[in-house]
Scaffold this motif. Sequence first.
Motif, mmCIF file in Angstrom:
data_model
loop_
_atom_site.group_PDB
_atom_site.id
_atom_site.type_symbol
_atom_site.label_atom_id
_atom_site.label_comp_id
_atom_site.label_asym_id
_atom_site.label_seq_id
_atom_site.Cartn_x
_atom_site.Cartn_y
_atom_site.Cartn_z
ATOM 1 N N UNK A 309 -15.778 -13.112 -4.616
ATOM 2 C CA UNK A 309 -15.920 -11.851 -3.880
ATOM 3 C C UNK A 309 -16.660 -12.077 -2.567
ATOM 4 N N UNK A 310 -17.672 -12.928 -2.580
ATOM 5 C CA UNK A 310 -18.393 -13.211 -1.336
ATOM 6 C C UNK A 310 -17.560 -14.090 -0.407
ATOM 7 N N UNK A 311 -16.865 -15.075 -0.972
ATOM 8 C CA UNK A 311 -16.026 -15.948 -0.148
ATOM 9 C C UNK A 311 -14.934 -15.166 0.571
ATOM 10 N N UNK A 312 -14.481 -14.077 -0.028
ATOM 11 C CA UNK A 312 -13.362 -13.299 0.504
ATOM 12 C C UNK A 312 -13.798 -12.145 1.392
ATOM 13 N N UNK A 313 -15.090 -11.935 1.519
ATOM 14 C CA UNK A 313 -15.607 -10.802 2.290
ATOM 15 C C UNK A 313 -15.442 -11.038 3.786
ATOM 16 N N UNK A 314 -15.350 -9.948 4.517
ATOM 17 C CA UNK A 314 -15.245 -10.017 5.973
ATOM 18 C C UNK A 314 -16.653 -10.058 6.582
ATOM 19 N N UNK A 315 -17.332 -11.155 6.313
ATOM 20 C CA UNK A 315 -18.701 -11.357 6.814
ATOM 21 C C UNK A 315 -18.787 -12.765 7.398
ATOM 22 N N UNK A 316 -19.863 -13.036 8.104
ATOM 23 C CA UNK A 316 -20.035 -14.336 8.739
ATOM 24 C C UNK A 316 -20.232 -15.430 7.696
ATOM 25 N N UNK A 317 -19.949 -16.652 8.084
ATOM 26 C CA UNK A 317 -20.170 -17.783 7.185
ATOM 27 C C UNK A 317 -21.642 -17.889 6.792
ATOM 28 N N UNK A 318 -22.520 -17.542 7.721
ATOM 29 C CA UNK A 318 -23.948 -17.613 7.426
ATOM 30 C C UNK A 318 -24.344 -16.616 6.340
ATOM 31 N N UNK A 319 -23.807 -15.395 6.435
ATOM 32 C CA UNK A 319 -24.135 -14.392 5.427
ATOM 33 C C UNK A 319 -23.499 -14.757 4.088
ATOM 34 N N UNK A 320 -22.279 -15.309 4.126
ATOM 35 C CA UNK A 320 -21.670 -15.782 2.883
ATOM 36 C C UNK A 320 -22.563 -16.815 2.207
#
Length: 331
Positions: A309-320
């Motif tokens: 779920x985190x890997x697929x989120x539309x967030x920055x690599x840093x936040x992932x």
Amino acid sequence: MIEFIKRLPKAELHLHIEGSLEPELMFRLAKKNNVTIPYESVEELRAAYDFTNLQSFLDIYYAGAKVLITQDDFYDLTWEYVLKCVENNIVHTEIFFDPQTHTERGIEFATVINGIKQALADAEKQYGITSAIIMCFLRHLSQEEAFATFEQALEFKDDIIGVGLDSAELDNPPSKFTEVFKAAKDKGFKLVAHAGEEADYSYIYEALDLLDIERIDHGVQSINSPELMQRLKDEQIPLTVCPNSNIELKVFDSYDEHNIKELLDYGLNVSVNSDDPAYFKGYMNQNFINLYENIDLSEADVIELVKNSFRSAFISDELKATYLAQVDAAV
């Protein structure tokens, strides 16, 4: 294992904010806004949540949405979901909203988006929950109507990260919306679409090849095409699976028939989400618990589903990386 599930931080990528409208709030807003709903009590309304397919759910879903009138109503709706995020240890959420459900009733686009946006901003301030907003087109309406909504959305481009496609899937293929999705991509929106829930796997191919989407919402019918399964694995295209929803809408007859474990074991990038939790008997944790109690889901499976779920989120690599480290710490 249940306590382990509850302890893990999670991201939710498939949540319709209108589908988090609990009966208690529906009745409260109906009274405040002098809106008539065809049920006498909360108990009678809950008893109506006995669906036979997607359309039987949508009939109640759209009726319930009529109580949402003011910006404060949309704030209250979203804030109640925020509190469920806290309860379920959801630290990042990407919520869908259906502007056409409201603008068709004469509610201003700004009324809807501003109420949702303010609640999510307060959620980050108060609880540290990060979020994004995805606007969905209703697929039972025309592409022309979708374009009209798209034009309205451009004023709020900074508040909306992506566009999606939802509502009645059967007889409304992704190909119906090719041009509006191209326009959305040209404007820099992320692209997602519901596909392969009730309709067959050809809808998934259309969403990928014609709409150029980045995430498939549902996608459980992919199991019926070995070629598609291999493609989804090779490209690690996310599938945002909603177990309770699939059971309540009779996509599967029972939990022990659900194929999420098979999809995961094959190497697909699947995650667990709650879809329309007020109607489908449970939020994120309950979806996980139902899976654990009915299929052979291991601790390693739960961890992988959460990390997906985190890997697929539309967030920055840093936040992932930050969130994945939180998962490891919780483990």
